[in-house]
Design a protein around this motif. Sequence first.
Motif, PDB file in Angstrom:
ATOM      1  N   LYS A 162       0.830  -1.204   0.000  1.00 30.07           N
ATOM      2  CA  LYS A 162       0.000   0.000   0.000  1.00 30.07           C
ATOM      3  C   LYS A 162       0.865   1.255   0.000  1.00 30.07           C
ATOM      4  O   LYS A 162       2.085   1.193   0.188  1.00 30.07           O
ATOM      5  CB  LYS A 162      -0.926  -0.013   1.209  1.00 30.07           C
ATOM      6  N   VAL A 163       0.205   2.401  -0.173  1.00 35.28           N
ATOM      7  CA  VAL A 163       0.910   3.678  -0.311  1.00 35.28           C
ATOM      8  C   VAL A 163       0.321   4.705   0.654  1.00 35.28           C
ATOM      9  O   VAL A 163      -0.899   4.792   0.808  1.00 35.28           O
ATOM     10  CB  VAL A 163       0.795   4.214  -1.758  1.00 35.28           C
ATOM     11  N   ALA A 164       1.188   5.474   1.304  1.00 35.77           N
ATOM     12  CA  ALA A 164       0.755   6.608   2.134  1.00 35.77           C
ATOM     13  C   ALA A 164       1.240   7.892   1.463  1.00 35.77           C
ATOM     14  O   ALA A 164       2.402   7.983   1.069  1.00 35.77           O
ATOM     15  CB  ALA A 164       1.324   6.492   3.534  1.00 35.77           C
ATOM     16  N   PHE A 165       0.345   8.856   1.315  1.00 36.21           N
ATOM     17  CA  PHE A 165       0.656  10.105   0.610  1.00 36.21           C
ATOM     18  C   PHE A 165       0.357  11.288   1.524  1.00 36.21           C
ATOM     19  O   PHE A 165      -0.782  11.515   1.903  1.00 36.21           O
ATOM     20  CB  PHE A 165      -0.194  10.192  -0.670  1.00 36.21           C
ATOM     21  N   ILE A 166       1.403  12.024   1.914  1.00 31.74           N
ATOM     22  CA  ILE A 166       1.233  13.250   2.705  1.00 31.74           C
ATOM     23  C   ILE A 166       1.438  14.435   1.765  1.00 31.74           C
ATOM     24  O   ILE A 166       2.509  14.604   1.189  1.00 31.74           O
ATOM     25  CB  ILE A 166       2.223  13.299   3.885  1.00 31.74           C
ATOM     26  N   ASP A 167       0.389  15.225   1.618  1.00 28.81           N
ATOM     27  CA  ASP A 167       0.360  16.314   0.632  1.00 28.81           C
ATOM     28  C   ASP A 167       0.440  17.655   1.356  1.00 28.81           C
ATOM     29  O   ASP A 167      -0.440  17.988   2.148  1.00 28.81           O
ATOM     30  CB  ASP A 167      -0.946  16.191  -0.164  1.00 28.81           C
ATOM     31  N   THR A 168       1.491  18.421   1.096  1.00 28.44           N
ATOM     32  CA  THR A 168       1.636  19.726   1.749  1.00 28.44           C
ATOM     33  C   THR A 168       1.336  20.891   0.805  1.00 28.44           C
ATOM     34  O   THR A 168       1.278  22.031   1.239  1.00 28.44           O
ATOM     35  CB  THR A 168       3.066  19.905   2.306  1.00 28.44           C
ATOM     36  N   GLU A 169       1.147  20.589  -0.479  1.00 25.65           N
ATOM     37  CA  GLU A 169       0.937  21.644  -1.472  1.00 25.65           C
ATOM     38  C   GLU A 169      -0.402  21.540  -2.205  1.00 25.65           C
ATOM     39  O   GLU A 169      -0.686  22.350  -3.078  1.00 25.65           O
ATOM     40  CB  GLU A 169       2.081  21.628  -2.501  1.00 25.65           C
ATOM     41  N   ALA A 200      -1.606  18.053   4.786  1.00 25.21           N
ATOM     42  CA  ALA A 200      -0.987  18.724   5.934  1.00 25.21           C
ATOM     43  C   ALA A 200      -0.985  20.236   5.708  1.00 25.21           C
ATOM     44  O   ALA A 200      -0.738  20.701   4.594  1.00 25.21           O
ATOM     45  CB  ALA A 200       0.441  18.221   6.127  1.00 25.21           C
ATOM     46  N   TYR A 201      -1.237  20.991   6.791  1.00 23.01           N
ATOM     47  CA  TYR A 201      -1.324  22.446   6.670  1.00 23.01           C
ATOM     48  C   TYR A 201      -0.253  23.187   7.477  1.00 23.01           C
ATOM     49  O   TYR A 201      -0.007  24.365   7.237  1.00 23.01           O
ATOM     50  CB  TYR A 201      -2.713  22.927   7.105  1.00 23.01           C
ATOM     51  N   ARG A 235       8.966  26.476   4.959  1.00 21.07           N
ATOM     52  CA  ARG A 235       9.254  27.794   4.371  1.00 21.07           C
ATOM     53  C   ARG A 235       8.149  28.798   4.697  1.00 21.07           C
ATOM     54  O   ARG A 235       8.373  30.014   4.672  1.00 21.07           O
ATOM     55  CB  ARG A 235       9.423  27.672   2.846  1.00 21.07           C
ATOM     56  N   VAL A 236       6.965  28.284   5.021  1.00 19.70           N
ATOM     57  CA  VAL A 236       5.840  29.161   5.377  1.00 19.70           C
ATOM     58  C   VAL A 236       5.834  29.452   6.874  1.00 19.70           C
ATOM     59  O   VAL A 236       5.662  30.591   7.305  1.00 19.70           O
ATOM     60  CB  VAL A 236       4.493  28.505   4.965  1.00 19.70           C
ATOM     61  N   GLU A 243      14.762  32.737  12.485  1.00 20.65           N
ATOM     62  CA  GLU A 243      14.127  31.448  12.774  1.00 20.65           C
ATOM     63  C   GLU A 243      14.754  30.299  11.991  1.00 20.65           C
ATOM     64  O   GLU A 243      14.263  29.176  12.037  1.00 20.65           O
ATOM     65  CB  GLU A 243      12.620  31.530  12.450  1.00 20.65           C
ATOM     66  N   LEU A 244      15.826  30.580  11.270  1.00 22.42           N
ATOM     67  CA  LEU A 244      16.444  29.573  10.408  1.00 22.42           C
ATOM     68  C   LEU A 244      16.990  28.382  11.201  1.00 22.42           C
ATOM     69  O   LEU A 244      16.781  27.224  10.832  1.00 22.42           O
ATOM     70  CB  LEU A 244      17.554  30.191   9.568  1.00 22.42           C
ATOM     71  N   ALA A 245      17.678  28.655  12.311  1.00 18.36           N
ATOM     72  CA  ALA A 245      18.258  27.575  13.124  1.00 18.36           C
ATOM     73  C   ALA A 245      17.171  26.662  13.674  1.00 18.36           C
ATOM     74  O   ALA A 245      17.299  25.430  13.653  1.00 18.36           O
ATOM     75  CB  ALA A 245      19.090  28.168  14.262  1.00 18.36           C
ATOM     76  N   ASP A 246      16.083  27.277  14.157  1.00 11.98           N
ATOM     77  CA  ASP A 246      14.962  26.498  14.693  1.00 11.98           C
ATOM     78  C   ASP A 246      14.311  25.675  13.584  1.00 11.98           C
ATOM     79  O   ASP A 246      13.954  24.515  13.783  1.00 11.98           O
ATOM     80  CB  ASP A 246      13.941  27.451  15.332  1.00 11.98           C
ATOM     81  N   ARG A 247      14.174  26.282  12.408  1.00  9.16           N
ATOM     82  CA  ARG A 247      13.577  25.581  11.258  1.00  9.16           C
ATOM     83  C   ARG A 247      14.389  24.348  10.899  1.00  9.16           C
ATOM     84  O   ARG A 247      13.848  23.265  10.692  1.00  9.16           O
ATOM     85  CB  ARG A 247      13.493  26.516  10.052  1.00  9.16           C
ATOM     86  N   GLN A 248      15.711  24.511  10.803  1.00  2.76           N
ATOM     87  CA  GLN A 248      16.579  23.405  10.406  1.00  2.76           C
ATOM     88  C   GLN A 248      16.579  22.287  11.451  1.00  2.76           C
ATOM     89  O   GLN A 248      16.666  21.108  11.098  1.00  2.76           O
ATOM     90  CB  GLN A 248      18.001  23.907  10.165  1.00  2.76           C
ATOM     91  N   GLN A 249      16.467  22.669  12.712  1.00  2.00           N
ATOM     92  CA  GLN A 249      16.406  21.657  13.780  1.00  2.00           C
ATOM     93  C   GLN A 249      15.120  20.830  13.668  1.00  2.00           C
ATOM     94  O   GLN A 249      15.151  19.598  13.755  1.00  2.00           O
ATOM     95  CB  GLN A 249      16.474  22.334  15.144  1.00  2.00           C
ATOM     96  N   LYS A 250      13.993  21.520  13.448  1.00  2.60           N
ATOM     97  CA  LYS A 250      12.711  20.820  13.303  1.00  2.60           C
ATOM     98  C   LYS A 250      12.692  19.972  12.023  1.00  2.60           C
ATOM     99  O   LYS A 250      12.150  18.867  12.006  1.00  2.60           O
ATOM    100  CB  LYS A 250      11.562  21.844  13.266  1.00  2.60           C
TER     101      LYS A 250
END
Length: 337
Positions: A162-169, A200-201, A235-236, A243-250
């Motif tokens: 089976k396939v799982a699809f997470i769509d963010t766009e 996902a939003y 990116r949103v 906030e770049l360091a926090d973004r990269q960590q997450k």
Amino acid sequence: MIATLKAEEQSQLQLVEREDVDDEEDLFEAIDKLINQGINAGDVKKLQDAGIYTCNGLMMHTKKSLTGIKGLSEAKVEKICEAAEKIVNFGYITGSDALLKRKSVIKITTGSQALDELLGGGIETGAITEAFGEFRCGKTQLAHTLCVSTQLPTNMRGGNGKVAFIDTEGTFRPDRIVPIAERFGMDAGAVLDNIIYARAYTYEHQYNLLLGLAAKMSEEPFKLLIVDSIIALFRVDFTGRGELADRQQKLGQMLSRLIKIAEEFNVAVYLTNQVIADPGGGVFISDPKKPAGGHVLAHAVTIRLMFRKGKGEQRVCKVFDAPNLPEAEAISLTLPY
């Protein structure tokens, strides 16, 4: 005659699926086996509520993260880890054993002979494959094709899962699956039923969807996880250099979770990625773009594919980085199919 052939194919698909389920049980040990080692059933339930459904997955967590689960003290975590170590071997193995383990890897066809040859057979299970490139260069098209080809039997170069699809766009189109399924001679309704989809939003929502996947993958034979795209919500939700360091960590935490899913359940993970302009690329570089996500993403993925537009409707794929593939490129697909 055609109806008879289709019926035979479907019965064959179901037969192989049962065989695969038996084989899959050898790939991971269910978390319930901890009860036989003297662990309280209530504590096992707490692990499941935290998204841990296998002993293999448990061993991929630090003791610090396990003590963060409500109701689990340091003493309990120590006892749980000792019990898991008796069930799962996470120590050294020989190179011969590692080679034998590699035989469980399945190569899933991309639907393009040229691209399959470039990838040494197709998209690998147990690894993360990233496709990056500008808009309309075939990344999402390949994702839709993989949704179908993954469900083919293994003797037809599929994954039989089976396939799982997470769509963010918001790019997933079930109506696009129908003609692709027909092209492979499969029943479109059955193919769509074997795809689970989530939109996902926020990056937090995206991570929580990954946590919920463990329960499904421990019960059903999944062979592909698609995230289209991995970087869009980051990116949103994170803006500016502050906030770049926090973004990269997450982002690193999410990629770590994807690696664990790929190895724990032997599924192929296919990520699409956006590109950013590279002002420092220099005037001599004809296309000064680079993949988003920086070094964190670059080090986490196993295989990186760069897609670009070719002549007319042709799309060109280049192996950008891979541990076992030569750097090469091929005309991968022509849009539309």
